[in-house]
Design an enzyme around this catalytic site. Structure first.
Site, mmCIF file in Angstrom:
data_model
loop_
_atom_site.group_PDB
_atom_site.id
_atom_site.type_symbol
_atom_site.label_atom_id
_atom_site.label_comp_id
_atom_site.label_asym_id
_atom_site.label_seq_id
_atom_site.Cartn_x
_atom_site.Cartn_y
_atom_site.Cartn_z
ATOM 1 N N GLU A 262 -1.635 23.700 47.536
ATOM 2 C CA GLU A 262 -0.255 24.178 47.490
ATOM 3 C C GLU A 262 -0.115 25.555 46.826
ATOM 4 O O GLU A 262 0.623 26.413 47.307
ATOM 5 C CB GLU A 262 0.630 23.163 46.746
ATOM 6 N N SER A 263 -0.798 25.739 45.708
ATOM 7 C CA SER A 263 -0.540 26.958 44.926
ATOM 8 C C SER A 263 -1.791 27.663 44.423
ATOM 9 O O SER A 263 -1.675 28.751 43.831
ATOM 10 C CB SER A 263 0.336 26.600 43.723
#
Length: 620
Positions: A262-263
């Site tokens: 995700e990040s």
């Protein structure tokens, strides 16, 4: 219930709770109501079943509806599998090409393609075989593309007959209801073809079947190994991940994998769509979860894990929960109910999401396996040399299996070597072959003729190995395997038998009893019924599948690396074979079976006076 209401169900797959209550109120004592549309509604204890005959087509569909109005299952009769399930590496539900609905199966190159039903060959051209089938007053046509076949127009084939080989590793299948000249037309709709694909049951082979080996499947619950904890703790925000994962009963390695995707562990990141922070929470989702500052690592991880936990609880499936985390549970439900596989999800990012997460997950798990995975089991492992100094003695086997032909299978082949040990050093196939050689030697000492399913060919798949036993007319067969689990504490031995086959169960019980005695320091998990394994479904010989330990468990695996333990297992398997034959000898099998004379020459049985009849135990 009115015809209109039933048509509403058939067309829209929806019957409201009010309408069901109205039907139940007015049905009186009728057990079913048959309509002009050839559709029947049956009242079941758990809900309702609608049996519909698709107009002008010979496909019978039965959908079960729970009282909560949820479709439980759909099955279609009339057709048989196109391929041995073990060779299907991937199956799409349906795709549409030039207006034709097609199922595409990705297989091992050279896989055997089977006829879906009895029929006549209409054409065989350009690696395409067209078959004409008749069912009552209905006629339909199977179109199979990608087959190298020697069949000629007019040839008759039966369901399951060999049509030829899949030449390029891809088999495409479609169903038409008409022919114009030499071309099939009027192909069945996408929903019907999708249901046919589902009825073949290839999806079941993506379960953790020991026949083919599987990728690592994330744990549904919080049960990290020491190696898992070390890997996660070394990551950014590792302590938070470990703490929150334990709080919500979620796999911390999976949470770390989600954050990685995700990040990339960047806490201040915001996506173009507005998702924020480490676990990329949308503002409305964060508000629902009670997250006040999505840029705060602790709050973001807590909110993301809490949300993911709701998804694993909803689906009871960590992989499906991953797709829903990215695409949203409403969208994933809508797509799957429409018959789409993840590969067919309309959003590119969502269809690639779970595979990307699983890649990160496997990388982390590989690291964890190298970080002293034996530490929790070291005391037990150290005791092996004392507890298993010598092989367990099961007595004298000499000539106790004289006259019998027994099949022995190592369970896997070089391209699919099965599972792997906790430390990634040993494949299942390596262990199985060691046990197999010991078993073969001891069976021969006991007087049996032994059929090795591999022989000189090391690449036979499960269904092909089963057919080796059938061709050799074996009395029974044993398939050797070892287990694995994402839960490293799982341990023990178990033996699988074919569902609804009493002789297979009897063989499994005889083997399991002795194997458990050979390895008394691990769990006796008993015998387990299975119906989707190639050694069972593709052959006629009575077969049992012995899982001697869990290679994912350090203690079990170290036992399987101990020569005296392997010899004990081999002794136990031979004793299990002897017990099985003796039980059948004393049970006075019914006349009419195909039988073979066998003489015993051990104990108090006189070989001249006690020759007995041993049946060939074939499936009905």
């Amino acid at each position: 219930m009115s015809t209109i209401l039933m048509n509403k169900y058939v067309n829209n797959n929806v019957v409201t709770e009010k309408e069901i209550r109205e039907f139940e109120k007015n049905r009186h004592r009728l057990k079913k109501r048959t309509l002009a549309t050839a559709t029947s509604l049956y009242l079941l204890g758990s809900g309702y079943a609608v049996h519909s005959h698709i107009k002008n087509h010979p496909f019978e569909v039965e959908s079960h509806i729970s009282k909560a109005n949820q479709k439980v299952s759909v099955s279609i009769t009339k057709m048989g599998r196109l391929l041995d399930a073990s060779v299907v590496t991937k199956a799409r539900n349906t795709t549409t090409i030039d207006g034709i609905n097609i199922i595409t199966y990705f297989t091992d190159k050279g896989a055997i393609a089977n006829a879906p039903n009895k029929g006549a060959v209409i054409r065989n051209y350009n690696k395409t075989v067209i078959l004409k089938h008749s069912s009552g007053n209905h006629t339909y046509y199977s179109v199979l593309e990608g087959i190298q076949s020697s069949l000629k127009a007019g040839d008759i084939v039966n369901k399951g007959d060999n049509l030829g080989t899949v030449s390029g590793g891809i088999l495409s299948f479609s169903v038409a209801t008409e022919m114009k000249g030499d071309k099939p037309v009027s192909f069945v709709d996408k929903a019907t073809l999708g249901q046919i694909n589902q009825s073949f049951g290839y999806k079941t082979d993506t379960d953790p079947s020991k026949e083919e080996g599987v990728s690592i499947i994330p744990n549904l619950h919080h049960n990290p190994s020491e190696g898992d904890k070390k890997v996660v703790s070394d990551l950014p925000y590792g302590d938070i991940i470990l703490s929150v994962s334990e709080k919500y009963d979620v796999d911390p390695v999976l949470v770390a994998s989600i954050i990685k995707q995700e990040s990339g562990f960047k806490e201040k990141i915001t996506s173009k769509s507005g998702a924020v922070g480490l676990m990329q929470l949308m503002p409305e989702t964060a508000q629902w979860l009670g997250v006040k500052d999505s840029y705060n690592p602790s709050e973001n991880i807590e909110g993301g894990v809490k949300f993911f936990k709701t998804l694993t609880d909803k689906y009871d499936d960590s992989v499906k929960a991953l797709y829903a985390y990215n695409g949203g549970p409403g969208n994933v439900d809508k797509w799957t109910e429409a018959g789409l596989t993840p590969e067919e999800f309309p959003w590119k990012e969502t269809k690639q999401y779970a595979p990307n997460i699983l890649h990160h997950y496997e990388v982390y798990k590989d690291k964890a396996a190298k970080l002293d995975p034996k530490s929790a089991y070291q005391e037990k492992i150290d005791s092996i040399s004392n507890q298993y100094k010598n092989a367990v003695d099961f007595g004298n086997f000499h000539n106790q299996l004289q006259g019998l032909t027994i099949g022995v299978d190592a369970g896997h082949y070089s391209k699919a070597p099965g599972t792997v040990s906790y430390d990634r050093k040993t494949t299942e196939l390596e262990v199985n072959r060691q046990i197999k050689q010991l078993v073969i030697t001891k069976l021969k000492e006991a007087g049996a003729t032994v059929i090795d399913s591999e022989g000189d060919i090391k690449s036979l798949k499960p269904g092909q190995r089963a057919k080796v036993f059938d061709e050799a007319n074996v009395d029974f067969a044993i398939s050797l395997h070892n287990n694995a689990s994402t839960n490293q504490t799982s341990s023990g031995t178990e033996t699988l038998y074919e569902s609804n086959n009493n002789q297979s169960k009897l063989l499994a019980q005889s083997l399991q009893k002795n194997i458990a005695q050979a390895i008394p320091t691990i769990d006796n998990r008993g015998v387990v019924s299975r119906d989707n394994l190639g050694v069972f479904t593709e052959g006629k010989s009575v077969t049992a599948l012995a899982e001697t330990g869990f290679m994912s468990n350090p203690y079990d695996m170290e036992l399987l690396r101990t020569p005296s333990v392997l010899e004990s297992i081999a002794n136990a398997i031979v004793k299990g074979c002897i017990d099985y034959t003796e039980i059948n000898h004393h049970s006075q099998q019914k006349e009419g079976s195909f039988k073979k004379a066998v003489s015993y020459s051990s104990g108090d049985i006189n070989s001249d006076e006690h020759n007995f009849i041993f049946p060939k135990f074939f499936k009905a």
